[in-house]
Scaffold this motif. Structure first.
Motif, PDB file in Angstrom:
ATOM      1  N   HIS A   1       0.826  -1.215   0.000  1.00  0.00           N
ATOM      2  CA  HIS A   1       0.000   0.000   0.000  1.00  0.00           C
ATOM      3  C   HIS A   1       0.858   1.262   0.000  1.00  0.00           C
ATOM      4  CE1 HIS A   1      -3.519  -2.508   1.747  1.00  0.00           C
ATOM      5  NE2 HIS A   1      -3.328  -2.722   0.468  1.00  0.00           N
ATOM      6  N   GLN A   2       1.942   1.241   0.746  1.00  0.00           N
ATOM      7  CA  GLN A   2       2.873   2.377   0.787  1.00  0.00           C
ATOM      8  C   GLN A   2       3.498   2.611  -0.591  1.00  0.00           C
ATOM      9  OE1 GLN A   2       5.992   1.747   3.701  1.00  0.00           O
ATOM     10  NE2 GLN A   2       7.413   2.996   2.535  1.00  0.00           N
ATOM     11  N   LEU A   3       3.866   1.542  -1.292  1.00  0.00           N
ATOM     12  CA  LEU A   3       4.494   1.657  -2.606  1.00  0.00           C
ATOM     13  C   LEU A   3       3.479   1.932  -3.715  1.00  0.00           C
ATOM     14  CD1 LEU A   3       7.047  -1.287  -2.314  1.00  0.00           C
ATOM     15  CD2 LEU A   3       7.558   1.163  -2.248  1.00  0.00           C
ATOM     16  N   ARG A   4       2.244   1.493  -3.520  1.00  0.00           N
ATOM     17  CA  ARG A   4       1.212   1.683  -4.543  1.00  0.00           C
ATOM     18  C   ARG A   4       0.653   3.104  -4.525  1.00  0.00           C
ATOM     19  NH1 ARG A   4      -3.373  -2.671  -4.709  1.00  0.00           N
ATOM     20  NH2 ARG A   4      -1.921  -3.777  -6.067  1.00  0.00           N
ATOM     21  N   LYS A   5       0.599   3.740  -3.360  1.00  0.00           N
ATOM     22  CA  LYS A   5      -0.009   5.071  -3.243  1.00  0.00           C
ATOM     23  C   LYS A   5       0.609   6.092  -4.207  1.00  0.00           C
ATOM     24  CE  LYS A   5      -1.299   8.712   0.016  1.00  0.00           C
ATOM     25  NZ  LYS A   5      -1.307   9.693  -1.035  1.00  0.00           N
ATOM     26  N   PRO A   6       1.954   6.220  -4.290  1.00  0.00           N
ATOM     27  CA  PRO A   6       2.506   7.202  -5.241  1.00  0.00           C
ATOM     28  C   PRO A   6       2.178   6.872  -6.701  1.00  0.00           C
ATOM     29  CG  PRO A   6       4.249   6.326  -3.808  1.00  0.00           C
ATOM     30  CD  PRO A   6       2.993   5.598  -3.479  1.00  0.00           C
ATOM     31  N   VAL A   7       2.015   5.583  -7.002  1.00  0.00           N
ATOM     32  CA  VAL A   7       1.642   5.170  -8.363  1.00  0.00           C
ATOM     33  C   VAL A   7       0.251   5.705  -8.679  1.00  0.00           C
ATOM     34  CG1 VAL A   7       1.094   3.176  -9.835  1.00  0.00           C
ATOM     35  CG2 VAL A   7       3.107   3.112  -8.348  1.00  0.00           C
ATOM     36  N   LEU A   8      -0.699   5.414  -7.794  1.00  0.00           N
ATOM     37  CA  LEU A   8      -2.076   5.838  -8.035  1.00  0.00           C
ATOM     38  C   LEU A   8      -2.208   7.358  -7.998  1.00  0.00           C
ATOM     39  CD1 LEU A   8      -3.953   3.108  -5.991  1.00  0.00           C
ATOM     40  CD2 LEU A   8      -3.500   3.171  -8.460  1.00  0.00           C
ATOM     41  N   ASP A   9      -1.479   8.022  -7.099  1.00  0.00           N
ATOM     42  CA  ASP A   9      -1.515   9.487  -7.034  1.00  0.00           C
ATOM     43  C   ASP A   9      -1.001  10.102  -8.335  1.00  0.00           C
ATOM     44  OD1 ASP A   9      -2.499   9.336  -4.435  1.00  0.00           O
ATOM     45  OD2 ASP A   9      -0.591   9.913  -3.495  1.00  0.00           O
ATOM     46  N   TYR A  10       0.107   9.586  -8.863  1.00  0.00           N
ATOM     47  CA  TYR A  10       0.677  10.150 -10.093  1.00  0.00           C
ATOM     48  C   TYR A  10      -0.247   9.891 -11.281  1.00  0.00           C
ATOM     49  CZ  TYR A  10       3.922  11.473 -13.737  1.00  0.00           C
ATOM     50  OH  TYR A  10       4.492  12.097 -14.820  1.00  0.00           O
ATOM     51  N   ILE A  11      -0.816   8.696 -11.344  1.00  0.00           N
ATOM     52  CA  ILE A  11      -1.734   8.396 -12.448  1.00  0.00           C
ATOM     53  C   ILE A  11      -2.962   9.293 -12.376  1.00  0.00           C
ATOM     54  CG2 ILE A  11      -3.292   6.633 -13.378  1.00  0.00           C
ATOM     55  CD1 ILE A  11      -1.059   4.567 -12.693  1.00  0.00           C
ATOM     56  N   ARG A  12      -3.516   9.484 -11.189  1.00  0.00           N
ATOM     57  CA  ARG A  12      -4.680  10.388 -11.046  1.00  0.00           C
ATOM     58  C   ARG A  12      -4.318  11.795 -11.519  1.00  0.00           C
ATOM     59  NH1 ARG A  12      -5.278   7.741  -5.937  1.00  0.00           N
ATOM     60  NH2 ARG A  12      -6.833   6.126  -6.175  1.00  0.00           N
ATOM     61  N   TRP A  13      -3.104  12.247 -11.198  1.00  0.00           N
ATOM     62  CA  TRP A  13      -2.665  13.580 -11.611  1.00  0.00           C
ATOM     63  C   TRP A  13      -2.513  13.658 -13.130  1.00  0.00           C
ATOM     64  CZ3 TRP A  13       2.392  15.511 -13.122  1.00  0.00           C
ATOM     65  CH2 TRP A  13       2.445  16.898 -13.161  1.00  0.00           C
ATOM     66  N   GLN A  14      -2.050  12.578 -13.748  1.00  0.00           N
ATOM     67  CA  GLN A  14      -1.811  12.573 -15.190  1.00  0.00           C
ATOM     68  C   GLN A  14      -3.075  12.337 -16.016  1.00  0.00           C
ATOM     69  OE1 GLN A  14       1.280  12.976 -17.099  1.00  0.00           O
ATOM     70  NE2 GLN A  14       1.580  14.032 -15.160  1.00  0.00           N
ATOM     71  N   THR A  15      -3.928  11.403 -15.590  1.00  0.00           N
ATOM     72  CA  THR A  15      -5.067  11.002 -16.424  1.00  0.00           C
ATOM     73  C   THR A  15      -6.417  11.115 -15.735  1.00  0.00           C
ATOM     74  OG1 THR A  15      -5.059   8.662 -15.779  1.00  0.00           O
ATOM     75  CG2 THR A  15      -3.604   9.306 -17.614  1.00  0.00           C
ATOM     76  N   GLY A  16      -6.414  11.351 -14.428  1.00  0.00           N
ATOM     77  CA  GLY A  16      -7.677  11.370 -13.695  1.00  0.00           C
ATOM     78  C   GLY A  16      -8.141   9.983 -13.312  1.00  0.00           C
ATOM     79  N   ALA A  17      -7.409   8.963 -13.730  1.00  0.00           N
ATOM     80  CA  ALA A  17      -7.796   7.578 -13.444  1.00  0.00           C
ATOM     81  C   ALA A  17      -7.094   7.123 -12.173  1.00  0.00           C
ATOM     82  CB  ALA A  17      -7.465   6.670 -14.628  1.00  0.00           C
TER      83      ALA A  17
END
Length: 187
Positions: free
Chosen positions: A79-95
Motif C-alpha cells: 500500500h505504501q508503494l502503490r499510493k505514489p503510483v495511483l496518485d501520479y496516475i490520477r494527476w496525469q489522467t484522472g484515473a
C-alpha cells in the motif's frame, strides 16, 4: 550480468515491464494511449518510493544490452508503494484504478518478470528470479510470491520447477491468477 537498475534504465526497462503487464498498465492508467502509459511508467521507474521504481528492479545485461528485468519488494509495503503510483496516475489522467492486493506482509513479491523476445528460453528469467529470491532471503523475508495468469501454464510450470507452489487463485485486474509461493532460507 544481473545488476541493480538505475533511473537511466527507464527507456529499456519500461518496454520490458510492458511485456509482463501492458494490459494491467493500461487499466490502472485509464487509457489505451501507449504514449501516455509509457510516459507514466518511465516517470514512476525513475522515482524512488513506488512499486515500479528502479529501486525495486534488477536488470539482466549482457554484451547485447539489457534483455531482462524483475521487480520485487516487501509485500508488507504494497500500500505504501502503490499510493505514489495511483496518485501520479490520477494527476496525469484522472484515473488510477486500484487493483486488488496481490501480495501481503511476510512475502517478497515478484511483481513483474520479463525477458526480451529473442532472449527467452536461455535461462535469463530463472537467473533473475533466483537473484530476487536471494535478495529477499537476505532481507529476512520468509517467502517469495508471484502471480501467474491461469491462462499461462508454461510460466506456471517454470515457477513450479523453481520451487514455487500454487497457494490459491484470485481475481486480479480483470483476470484470474494463481498466487504461487516459495519458502526461503533466510539469513
Amino acid at each position: 550480468m544481473i545488476r541493480p537498475a538505475t533511473p537511466n534504465d527507464a527507456p529499456v526497462a519500461v518496454p520490458l515491464l510492458f511485456l509482463a503487464m501492458e494490459e494491467i498498465a493500461r487499466k490502472i492508467s485509464g487509457t489505451n494511449d501507449m504514449q501516455v502509459v509509457t510516459h507514466i511508467f518511465e516517470h514512476l521507474f525513475r522515482e524512488p518510493g513506488n512499486q515500479y521504481s528502479f529501486e525495486n528492479t534488477l536488470i539482466y545485461e549482457s554484451d547485447n544490452g539489457v534483455s531482462g528485468m524483475i521487480i520485487g519488494y516487501d509485500g508488507g509495503k504494497l500500500h505504501q508503494l502503490r499510493k505514489p503510483v495511483l496518485d501520479y496516475i490520477r494527476w496525469q489522467t484522472g484515473a488510477g484504478v486500484c487493483p486488488e492486493d496481490e501480495t501481503q506482509p511476510g512475502e517478497f513479491y515478484l511483481d513483474s518478470i520479463a525477458v526480451a523476445p529473442g532472449n527467452q528460453g536461455k535461462g535469463i528469467g530463472g537467473q533473475l528470479i533466483n537473484a530476487a529470491v536471494e535478495r529477499a532471503a537476505g532481507e529476512g523475508i520468509p517467502k517469495a510470491g508471484l502471480l501467474v495468469s491461469t491462462d499461462n501454464p508454461a510460466a506456471q510450470r517454470l515457477y513450479e520447477r523453481m520451487g514455487f507452489q500454487v497457494e490459491y487463485t484470485i481475481p486480479f485486474a480483470g483476470g484470474r491468477y494463481h498466487h504461487l509461493v516459495k519458502k526461503l532460507q533466510t539469513a
